[in-house]
Design a protein around this motif. Structure first.
Motif, PDB file in Angstrom:
ATOM      1  N   GLY A 230      25.162 -27.430  16.770  1.00 51.41           N
ATOM      2  CA  GLY A 230      23.888 -26.926  16.262  1.00 51.41           C
ATOM      3  C   GLY A 230      24.053 -26.206  14.939  1.00 51.41           C
ATOM      4  O   GLY A 230      25.031 -25.483  14.726  1.00 51.41           O
ATOM      5  N   VAL A 231      23.096 -26.416  14.034  1.00 55.05           N
ATOM      6  CA  VAL A 231      23.100 -25.754  12.719  1.00 55.05           C
ATOM      7  C   VAL A 231      21.740 -25.100  12.520  1.00 55.05           C
ATOM      8  O   VAL A 231      20.700 -25.734  12.741  1.00 55.05           O
ATOM      9  CB  VAL A 231      23.376 -26.744  11.583  1.00 55.05           C
ATOM     10  N   LEU A 232      21.736 -23.835  12.122  1.00 52.69           N
ATOM     11  CA  LEU A 232      20.501 -23.118  11.841  1.00 52.69           C
ATOM     12  C   LEU A 232      20.416 -22.808  10.354  1.00 52.69           C
ATOM     13  O   LEU A 232      21.225 -22.057   9.814  1.00 52.69           O
ATOM     14  CB  LEU A 232      20.449 -21.808  12.629  1.00 52.69           C
TER      15      LEU A 232
ATOM     16  N   PRO B 154      25.356 -20.909  11.178  1.00 51.36           N
ATOM     17  CA  PRO B 154      24.257 -20.439  10.327  1.00 51.36           C
ATOM     18  C   PRO B 154      24.455 -20.872   8.874  1.00 51.36           C
ATOM     19  O   PRO B 154      25.571 -20.849   8.352  1.00 51.36           O
ATOM     20  CB  PRO B 154      24.341 -18.914  10.462  1.00 51.36           C
ATOM     21  N   VAL B 155      23.359 -21.270   8.231  1.00 51.15           N
ATOM     22  CA  VAL B 155      23.389 -21.637   6.818  1.00 51.15           C
ATOM     23  C   VAL B 155      22.261 -20.881   6.130  1.00 51.15           C
ATOM     24  O   VAL B 155      21.077 -21.121   6.419  1.00 51.15           O
ATOM     25  CB  VAL B 155      23.209 -23.154   6.610  1.00 51.15           C
ATOM     26  N   LEU B 156      22.598 -19.955   5.241  1.00 50.24           N
ATOM     27  CA  LEU B 156      21.611 -19.110   4.579  1.00 50.24           C
ATOM     28  C   LEU B 156      21.202 -19.731   3.244  1.00 50.24           C
ATOM     29  O   LEU B 156      22.059 -20.076   2.418  1.00 50.24           O
ATOM     30  CB  LEU B 156      22.196 -17.716   4.353  1.00 50.24           C
ATOM     31  N   LEU B 157      19.893 -19.910   3.060  1.00 51.41           N
ATOM     32  CA  LEU B 157      19.374 -20.459   1.801  1.00 51.41           C
ATOM     33  C   LEU B 157      19.421 -19.381   0.731  1.00 51.41           C
ATOM     34  O   LEU B 157      18.841 -18.299   0.880  1.00 51.41           O
ATOM     35  CB  LEU B 157      17.929 -20.924   2.016  1.00 51.41           C
ATOM     36  N   ARG B 158      20.122 -19.676  -0.352  1.00 52.62           N
ATOM     37  CA  ARG B 158      20.270 -18.713  -1.441  1.00 52.62           C
ATOM     38  C   ARG B 158      19.505 -19.194  -2.673  1.00 52.62           C
ATOM     39  O   ARG B 158      19.153 -20.372  -2.771  1.00 52.62           O
ATOM     40  CB  ARG B 158      21.753 -18.512  -1.776  1.00 52.62           C
ATOM     41  N   PRO B 159      19.200 -18.284  -3.621  1.00 54.75           N
ATOM     42  CA  PRO B 159      18.473 -18.695  -4.831  1.00 54.75           C
ATOM     43  C   PRO B 159      19.162 -19.870  -5.522  1.00 54.75           C
ATOM     44  O   PRO B 159      20.373 -19.855  -5.741  1.00 54.75           O
ATOM     45  CB  PRO B 159      18.513 -17.435  -5.714  1.00 54.75           C
ATOM     46  N   GLY B 160      18.377 -20.902  -5.829  1.00 53.25           N
ATOM     47  CA  GLY B 160      18.914 -22.084  -6.477  1.00 53.25           C
ATOM     48  C   GLY B 160      19.324 -23.187  -5.523  1.00 53.25           C
ATOM     49  O   GLY B 160      19.545 -24.324  -5.943  1.00 53.25           O
TER      50      GLY B 160
ATOM     51  N   ARG C 252      16.610 -29.242   1.364  1.00 56.84           N
ATOM     52  CA  ARG C 252      16.803 -30.607   1.872  1.00 56.84           C
ATOM     53  C   ARG C 252      18.263 -31.025   1.768  1.00 56.84           C
ATOM     54  O   ARG C 252      18.823 -31.608   2.702  1.00 56.84           O
ATOM     55  CB  ARG C 252      15.916 -31.588   1.100  1.00 56.84           C
ATOM     56  N   GLU C 253      18.906 -30.699   0.646  1.00 56.45           N
ATOM     57  CA  GLU C 253      20.314 -31.070   0.466  1.00 56.45           C
ATOM     58  C   GLU C 253      21.201 -30.355   1.475  1.00 56.45           C
ATOM     59  O   GLU C 253      22.160 -30.944   1.998  1.00 56.45           O
ATOM     60  CB  GLU C 253      20.758 -30.752  -0.963  1.00 56.45           C
ATOM     61  N   LEU C 254      20.902 -29.082   1.759  1.00 60.58           N
ATOM     62  CA  LEU C 254      21.683 -28.355   2.760  1.00 60.58           C
ATOM     63  C   LEU C 254      21.552 -29.004   4.138  1.00 60.58           C
ATOM     64  O   LEU C 254      22.527 -29.098   4.892  1.00 60.58           O
ATOM     65  CB  LEU C 254      21.227 -26.894   2.830  1.00 60.58           C
ATOM     66  N   ALA C 255      20.341 -29.437   4.474  1.00 58.15           N
ATOM     67  CA  ALA C 255      20.131 -30.093   5.762  1.00 58.15           C
ATOM     68  C   ALA C 255      20.841 -31.439   5.815  1.00 58.15           C
ATOM     69  O   ALA C 255      21.454 -31.794   6.830  1.00 58.15           O
ATOM     70  CB  ALA C 255      18.633 -30.275   6.012  1.00 58.15           C
ATOM     71  N   GLU C 256      20.779 -32.185   4.739  1.00 58.18           N
ATOM     72  CA  GLU C 256      21.466 -33.484   4.679  1.00 58.18           C
ATOM     73  C   GLU C 256      22.975 -33.298   4.841  1.00 58.18           C
ATOM     74  O   GLU C 256      23.645 -34.069   5.548  1.00 58.18           O
ATOM     75  CB  GLU C 256      21.166 -34.185   3.350  1.00 58.18           C
ATOM     76  N   LEU C 257      23.511 -32.259   4.204  1.00 53.10           N
ATOM     77  CA  LEU C 257      24.948 -31.983   4.305  1.00 53.10           C
ATOM     78  C   LEU C 257      25.319 -31.613   5.745  1.00 53.10           C
ATOM     79  O   LEU C 257      26.368 -32.034   6.247  1.00 53.10           O
ATOM     80  CB  LEU C 257      25.320 -30.847   3.350  1.00 53.10           C
ATOM     81  N   ALA C 258      24.470 -30.845   6.403  1.00 52.59           N
ATOM     82  CA  ALA C 258      24.747 -30.459   7.785  1.00 52.59           C
ATOM     83  C   ALA C 258      24.800 -31.679   8.690  1.00 52.59           C
ATOM     84  O   ALA C 258      25.680 -31.794   9.552  1.00 52.59           O
ATOM     85  CB  ALA C 258      23.671 -29.487   8.275  1.00 52.59           C
ATOM     86  N   VAL C 259      23.890 -32.617   8.493  1.00 53.97           N
ATOM     87  CA  VAL C 259      23.897 -33.850   9.297  1.00 53.97           C
ATOM     88  C   VAL C 259      25.139 -34.677   8.988  1.00 53.97           C
ATOM     89  O   VAL C 259      25.781 -35.225   9.895  1.00 53.97           O
ATOM     90  CB  VAL C 259      22.610 -34.667   9.046  1.00 53.97           C
ATOM     91  N   ALA C 260      25.488 -34.757   7.711  1.00 48.60           N
ATOM     92  CA  ALA C 260      26.673 -35.534   7.314  1.00 48.60           C
ATOM     93  C   ALA C 260      27.937 -34.959   7.950  1.00 48.60           C
ATOM     94  O   ALA C 260      28.897 -35.699   8.221  1.00 48.60           O
ATOM     95  CB  ALA C 260      26.805 -35.550   5.790  1.00 48.60           C
TER      96      ALA C 260
END
Length: 449
Positions: free
Chosen positions: A124-126, A153-159, A163-171
């Motif tokens: 699981g990835v949040l 956990p994956v924290l969204l940071r400025p910049g 979508r790319e973070l989610a794609e990377l998590a699936v990959a």
């Protein structure tokens, strides 16, 4: 949802029922035959009443028909001169039924989609947006709460690109994607999860969290939503899109899009709406130039307001469109309003505080799998899941039926509502008991059989 109020009501239902039986026993302790009959009838009255609350159709009517004669029979077996005792027993039984109704009202609401039990997520990835909901991610310490549950956990940071973070998590092998953020962020993750056929968890860390509400997730229990990564229930819900932009709630155009984009709207919805309407719709207003194919053979006409939703909303007022009964009907809900004169505008202003927008004569509501909005303008203002955009017409909307796998905690409203109740009496009593058994997590779910 299993709130403190719900647990207190469940406890009251059980305690008052027990108190009624205790008073019957005290009054007939020297007469064992009448005692047995009286206790049996009072218990039958209580259990039948509870049973009527947790079932529907013929079973509800049959159980309800038993309550009054059983209660009357039970109290008549008492000493008829002991009026206080008779009144007290009857009052306690009625109080038990009233408390049970309060306790069971929310948890037995009709679910908005069908679910099935599933095991814990393997990887699981949040994903978390720390700016959503006034900083709910930090306030509820979601990063550490996720780690304690074995969730990455994956924290969204400025910049960062969500979508790319989610794609990377699936990959990297994620089998469940969670999103802690507002509805706009939920839509981004829902689209990634849809395309890769992985399950999604909605964590209500935004401001309004309409998607979570209609899913049956407790919007006040942000940390509890993480339980959906463990043993949970899973179902399929619809998404919708305009062009290639996916949304989970709705897209607004015209009047509604202009109102909700006002800075003052969030703080004072009704007042802001009433203040802006005359300028937007008055005789000097420019109009919105939206062309739609109206239902009922009205043809291609202008509209002042268009709201296209992922399934059908209950219509209340411009400042609050209510909720959706279902999320799996495979349709778009369309609400369109065309105000032809000042009388229509006055009626709209008068109806806004009362919440009776659905009765406005200029409003039409219907459902359809696809819908097109055209305009002579080069770009059209559109509010999609709370985010302001400008898109080139024509705008093609369509439903994406059963396209998203969604996971919910076992204590969510949709999970509890889908739970089967095995047999009369025992089911209702067990459900009330479980409502007060585990205050930390709600602890309410029936095993599927």
């Amino acid at each position: 949802m299993v709130t403190l109020r719900t647990r207190c009501a469940a406890g009251t239902a059980l305690v008052t029922a027990l108190a009624a039986v205790t008073i019957v026993v005290a009054g007939l302790v020297r007469e064992p035959v009448r005692l047995a009959l009286a206790v049996a009838m009072v218990v039958v009255a209580v259990v039948a009443g509870w049973d009527a609350l947790v079932h529907r159709g013929a079973r509800r009517y049959a159980a309800g028909a038993i309550v009054t004669p059983a209660l009357v029979g039970g109290v008549l077996l008492l000493d008829l001169h002991a009026v206080t005792r008779i009144v007290t027993v009857a009052a306690l039984v009625l109080a038990s039924l009233a408390a049970a109704r309060v306790a069971l009202h929310d948890v037995l609401a009709t679910p908005s989609f069908t679910t099935r039990p599933v095991g814990p997520a393997a990887r699981g990835v949040l994903l978390m947006n720390p700016r959503s909901g006034g900083g709910r991610v930090a306030r509820f310490d979601l990063e550490n709460e996720a780690r304690r549950r074995g969730i990455t956990p994956v924290l969204l940071r400025p910049g960062d690109d969500l979508r790319e973070l989610a794609e990377l998590a699936v990959a990297r092998g994620a089998d469940v994607l969670g999103m802690a953020g507002g509805d706009g962020s939920q839509a981004v993750i829902a689209n990634v999860a849809r395309r890769h056929e992985v399950a999604m968890v909605c964590v209500p860390a935004g401001t309004r969290n309409h998607f979570a509400l209609d899913l049956g997730v407790d919007r006040d229990d942000v940390v509890g939503a993480l339980d959906a990564f463990g043993d949970a229930v899973e179902g399929r819900v619809d998404l919708a899109c305009v062009g290639d932009r996916v949304f989970v709630n709705n897209a607004s155009l015209g009047l509604y899009a202009s109102v909700v984009q006002s800075e003052a709207y969030r703080a004072a919805k009704i007042n802001t709406t009433a203040r802006m309407l005359p300028d937007l719709l008055g005789p000097d207003a420019r109009g919105f130039g939206l062309r739609i194919d109206w239902p009922d053979g009205l043809g291609d006409l202008d509209a002042d307001l268009v709201l296209v939703s992922n399934n059908v909303y209950r219509v209340e007022r411009l400042s609050a469109f209510g909720t959706r009964a279902r999320l799996d009907e495979g349709v778009l809900g369309v609400i369109a309003l065309s105000l032809g004169n000042s009388t229509d505008l006055a009626a709209l202003l008068a109806g806004e505080p009362r919440g009776d927008l659905s009765r406005h004569r200029a409003l039409r509501q219907w459902s359809t799998p696809e819908f097109v909005v055209d305009s002579e303008e080069g770009l059209v203002d559109v509010g999609i899941d709370g985010e302001a955009l400008r898109l080139a017409p024509p705008l093609h909307f369509r439903s994406l039926p059963a396209s998203l796998r969604i996971r919910l905690p076992l204590h969510s409203r949709s999970a509890v509502a889908r739970s089967p109740l095995p047999r009369p009496g025992a089911a209702s009593a067990e459900l009330l008991r479980r409502l007060i058994a585990h205050p930390g997590t709600g602890g309410v779910h029936e095993e599927r059989r």
